[in-house]
Enzyme design. Structure first.
Site, mmCIF file in Angstrom:
data_model
loop_
_atom_site.group_PDB
_atom_site.id
_atom_site.type_symbol
_atom_site.label_atom_id
_atom_site.label_comp_id
_atom_site.label_asym_id
_atom_site.label_seq_id
_atom_site.Cartn_x
_atom_site.Cartn_y
_atom_site.Cartn_z
ATOM 1 N N GLY A 152 -2.756 -2.843 -4.386
ATOM 2 C CA GLY A 152 -1.908 -1.667 -4.422
ATOM 3 C C GLY A 152 -0.446 -2.071 -4.525
ATOM 4 O O GLY A 152 -0.069 -3.224 -4.260
ATOM 5 N N CYS A 153 0.397 -1.118 -4.897
ATOM 6 C CA CYS A 153 1.807 -1.440 -5.110
ATOM 7 C C CYS A 153 2.513 -1.813 -3.803
ATOM 8 O O CYS A 153 3.204 -2.833 -3.733
ATOM 9 C CB CYS A 153 2.516 -0.276 -5.805
ATOM 10 S SG CYS A 153 2.303 1.327 -5.013
ATOM 11 N N TYR A 154 2.347 -0.993 -2.774
ATOM 12 C CA TYR A 154 2.973 -1.320 -1.489
ATOM 13 C C TYR A 154 2.417 -2.624 -0.907
ATOM 14 O O TYR A 154 3.198 -3.482 -0.439
ATOM 15 C CB TYR A 154 2.767 -0.186 -0.485
ATOM 16 C CG TYR A 154 3.645 1.019 -0.689
ATOM 17 C CD1 TYR A 154 5.034 0.912 -0.647
ATOM 18 C CD2 TYR A 154 3.097 2.282 -0.886
ATOM 19 C CE1 TYR A 154 5.846 2.032 -0.811
ATOM 20 C CE2 TYR A 154 3.892 3.405 -1.046
ATOM 21 C CZ TYR A 154 5.269 3.277 -1.009
ATOM 22 O OH TYR A 154 6.078 4.384 -1.161
ATOM 23 N N ALA A 156 1.228 -5.223 -2.458
ATOM 24 C CA ALA A 156 1.733 -6.374 -3.213
ATOM 25 C C ALA A 156 3.082 -6.813 -2.675
ATOM 26 O O ALA A 156 3.334 -8.008 -2.462
ATOM 27 C CB ALA A 156 1.827 -6.029 -4.699
#
Length: 350
Positions: A152-154, A156
């Site tokens: 996921g973006c957060y 990462a």
């Protein structure tokens, strides 16, 4: 001439899928076979995303997992969470490797999906096979897998900020607070109510306080990196900021022992010395603008000696290192290509 890898993108009309298409369009070893979008079928990709004119003018089709599996060497699935799990079996049986850009295979424990995602997992037998796609942790496993769970973006950003402290044992495993800010593209093209210009402009707001589903992913990977019996627990609060792209994650970490700032930075230098897409900053602080449009993560750490707290900061592009860029990096590993192929370019500034 080496035959190119046949790649398809399911869910190409969303921001993450479209970013994957953009990166694949100029990848020297890729031939894009299919781009799908059930809601936009019959529409040219470059009509929906005008930046892709003359690069990807294909017509988006309805997703047929069996046919795509037969036609593709790799399929990127960029759908809302809970959708990809129904496509994995026909894609894999057709011979395609699968990179899921959503969350359907990130968690190892099927019982966590009803807790964090509010659905039962439809393909739990694949959770043990799927590899979590953060190369800094799982590069060897990524090279061998046919089913890749893209971070996921957060997570990462948060993981790259925290891993050197956690792996070294210098951080406590509880009391970690992650404060993260994201641009509105993180909500996706169909982000829903509250994400219009009038609501977002000149505004800053927290959301999913105490309950964001990325918490489980962060804790799973940090606990594995810690290597001890005590699981790592974090307080994670995301915020929405009035910008299109980017994530800045600031983590406040109670130290397990006294640590000088120079020693902390040395931990980051050592861990990321050979990583192609992590830049450790010593004399500057990460900022989202410096990673815009790229696959880079800028990271640093500072020590508050008065409270014996480490402040770890990471900046990424949520659609780059937080989604499609990371997915392409993982694809390169899965096909034994140089890891930076198609991704070796700086961000856009200003």
């Amino acid at each position: 001439m080496v035959e190119k890898i046949r790649a398809s993108v399911i869910g190409a009309s969303g921001y993450g899928g479209a970013e994957a298409v953009r990166l694949l369009a100029t990848h020297p070893q890729i031939n894009i076979v299919h781009v799908t979008a059930d809601s936009q079928k019959g529409r040219e990709m470059s009509n929906l995303y005008p930046n892709l004119r003359r690069y990807v003018d294909q017509t988006m089709i309805e997703a047929d997992a069996e046919a795509i599996g037969r036609d593709s060497d790799v399929t990127f699935v960029s759908l809302p969470s809970g959708k990809a799990m129904h496509m994995v079996l026909p894609l894999l049986e057709g011979g395609s490797k699968v990179i899921d850009i959503a969350a359907d295979f990130r968690l190892h424990d099927a019982s966590l999906y009803p807790v964090w995602y509010k659905f039962e997992h439809a393909a739990p037998t694949y959770l043990g096979e799927a590899v979590y796609g953060l190369p800094e942790l799982h590069r060897d496993e990524i090279r061998q897998t046919r089913l890749l769970a893209n971070p996921g973006c957060y997570p990462a950003a948060a993981l790259l900020a925290l891993l050197p402290l956690i792996r070294s044992g210098k951080a406590q495993t509880s009391g970690i607070v992650i404060d993260a800010k994201s641009g509105v593209s993180g909500a996706g093209r169909g982000g829903g109510g509250g994400f219009g210009y009038a609501e977002v402009n000149e505004n800053l707001s927290a959301y999913s306080v105490t309950a964001h589903n990325h918490t489980a992913e962060i804790e799973q990977e940090l606990s594995g990196a810690a290597g001890g019996e005590a699981p790592v627990r974090v307080v994670f609060t995301p915020h929405l900021v009035p910008m299109t792209r980017g994530i800045l994650a600031t983590a406040y970490v109670p130290l397990a022992e006294e640590l000088a700032e120079s020693e902390a930075l040395a931990l980051y230098d050592d861990m990321y010395a050979d990583e192609p897409f992590v830049r450790v900053l010593h004399d500057a602080l990460p900022q989202t603008k410096a990673t815009l449009g790229s696959n880079y993560c800028d990271v640093t750490v500072r020590i508050n000696p008065r409270t014996q707290t480490a402040i770890a900061i990471a900046a990424i592009d949520n659609l780059g290192r937080g989604a499609a860029g990371q997915a392409v990096q993982n694809m390169n590993l899965m096909f034994d290509l140089p890891e930076a192929t198609g991704l070796a370019f700086p961000g856009v500034f200003p």
